[in-house]
Design an enzyme around this catalytic site. Structure first.
Site, short mmCIF file in Angstrom:
data_model
loop_
_atom_site.label_atom_id
_atom_site.label_comp_id
_atom_site.label_asym_id
_atom_site.label_seq_id
_atom_site.Cartn_x
_atom_site.Cartn_y
_atom_site.Cartn_z
N HIS A 94 -54.08 20.97 -55.06
CA HIS A 94 -54.39 22.04 -54.10
C HIS A 94 -53.11 22.80 -53.76
O HIS A 94 -52.05 22.19 -53.60
CB HIS A 94 -55.03 21.46 -52.84
CG HIS A 94 -55.61 22.51 -51.95
ND1 HIS A 94 -54.83 23.31 -51.15
CD2 HIS A 94 -56.89 22.94 -51.79
CE1 HIS A 94 -55.61 24.16 -50.50
NE2 HIS A 94 -56.86 23.96 -50.87
N GLU A 109 -58.68 28.84 -57.47
CA GLU A 109 -58.42 29.25 -56.10
C GLU A 109 -57.15 30.11 -56.03
O GLU A 109 -56.04 29.56 -55.99
CB GLU A 109 -58.18 28.01 -55.22
CG GLU A 109 -59.35 27.08 -55.10
CD GLU A 109 -59.27 26.30 -53.80
OE1 GLU A 109 -60.17 26.47 -52.99
OE2 GLU A 109 -58.30 25.57 -53.59
C1 PEP Z 1 -59.30 25.74 -49.74
O1 PEP Z 1 -58.37 25.44 -49.00
O2 PEP Z 1 -59.58 25.05 -50.74
C2 PEP Z 1 -60.06 26.93 -49.41
C3 PEP Z 1 -60.87 27.43 -50.31
O3 PEP Z 1 -59.88 27.43 -48.17
P1 PEP Z 1 -60.63 28.66 -47.48
O4 PEP Z 1 -62.09 28.59 -47.84
O5 PEP Z 1 -60.40 28.48 -46.01
O6 PEP Z 1 -60.00 29.90 -48.01
#
Ligand code: PEP
Length: 241
Positions: free
Chosen positions: A86, A158
């Site tokens: 992450h 992400e």
């Molecule tokens: C995450 O931290 O994996 C994430 C997707 O956070 P958020 O949905 O708050 O952007």
């Protein structure tokens, strides 16, 4: 059915966890929902009959490592999924691609499914490095794994700049990155990888995100700690099925 993974980070206090579990259990179809709570609540979620993962793991084996969560310990309480790589862990705890790789090898050896988070920073995006960065993160994290084991890994795309900011890439941009990741697995290992999108997913943008082709689900941070928002997202995804 979309896979919906909640990363609750360290948002919730104890009372809120009870409320969250009670409310989540009002949902009938829960097979596709996975919660990664704060580690102190993991067993409560497991006992609450909710599929449960963890947010990070130690790269060390169980033993003299103060404050660490060993993979062997997690396995012993029934954790079956783990986020790894992450961006908050990469940044705040200086996790390298090699560290992520060690963690994935340990997870696979202990039958825990790794959810490998990859994504570019704002600066990398502006320099047109998105694809290079993501493929480097994926290849480095999977070093030394057999094709058989690579098939067990779930990928979460992400973009770092989208996490917790309210900013989300366009559907076209997400689709392009997801297609590139998908092609990478197909070309090199001949299988269709499971790919999630994460970054500021909320009840207001989920209908638009659901139009993206090639996405198998979502990794949801902030909104997975607000039970009303989380249930709204789940309902909107299940309506699609
Ligand atoms: C995450 O931290 O994996 C994430 C997707 O956070 P958020 O949905 O708050 O952007």
């Amino acid at each position: 059915m979309k896979l919906i993974v909640g990363n609750q980070k360290s948002y919730l206090n104890s009372d809120a966890v009870d409320i969250f579990i009670d409310n989540l259990n009002t949902i009938q179809k829960k097979d596709n929902i996975l919660i990664c709570p704060s580690s102190i609540y993991i067993e409560r979620f497991i006992q609450g009959d909710i599929r449960t993962g963890c947010q990070n793991v130690s790269k060390n084996k169980n033993g003299g490592y103060t404050g660490e969560l060993a993979v062997e310990q997690l396995k012993s309480i029934g954790v079956s999924f783990a986020l790894v790589g992450h961006s908050e862990v990469r940044k705040n705890f200086h996790e390298t691609i090699e560290d992520t790789n060690i963690k994935i090898l340990k997870l696979i050896a202990n039958d825990i499914v790794p959810i490998l988070c990859v994504g570019e920073t704002d600066e990398e995006r502006e320099n047109n490095e998105t694809i290079d960065v993501i493929l480097r993160q994926i290849q480095g994290a999977l070093e030394g794994l057999s094709t058989y084991d690579i098939k067990k890994v779930i990928i979460a795309y992400e973009p770092v700049w989208a996490i917790g900011t309210g900013n989300v890439p366009s559907n076209e941009d997400i689709e392009e990155v997801v297609a590139t990741i998908s092609d990478f697995f197909f070309d090199n290992y001949q299988f269709k990888a499971i790919i999630l999108y994460g970054g500021s997913v909320n009840p207001n943008n989920i209908d638009t995100l659901n139009e993206i082709k090639g996405i198998d689900g979502y990794l949801i941070g902030g909104a997975s700690s607000k039970i009303d928002e989380f249930i709204e997202i789940i309902n909107k995804c299940q309506k699609e099925d």
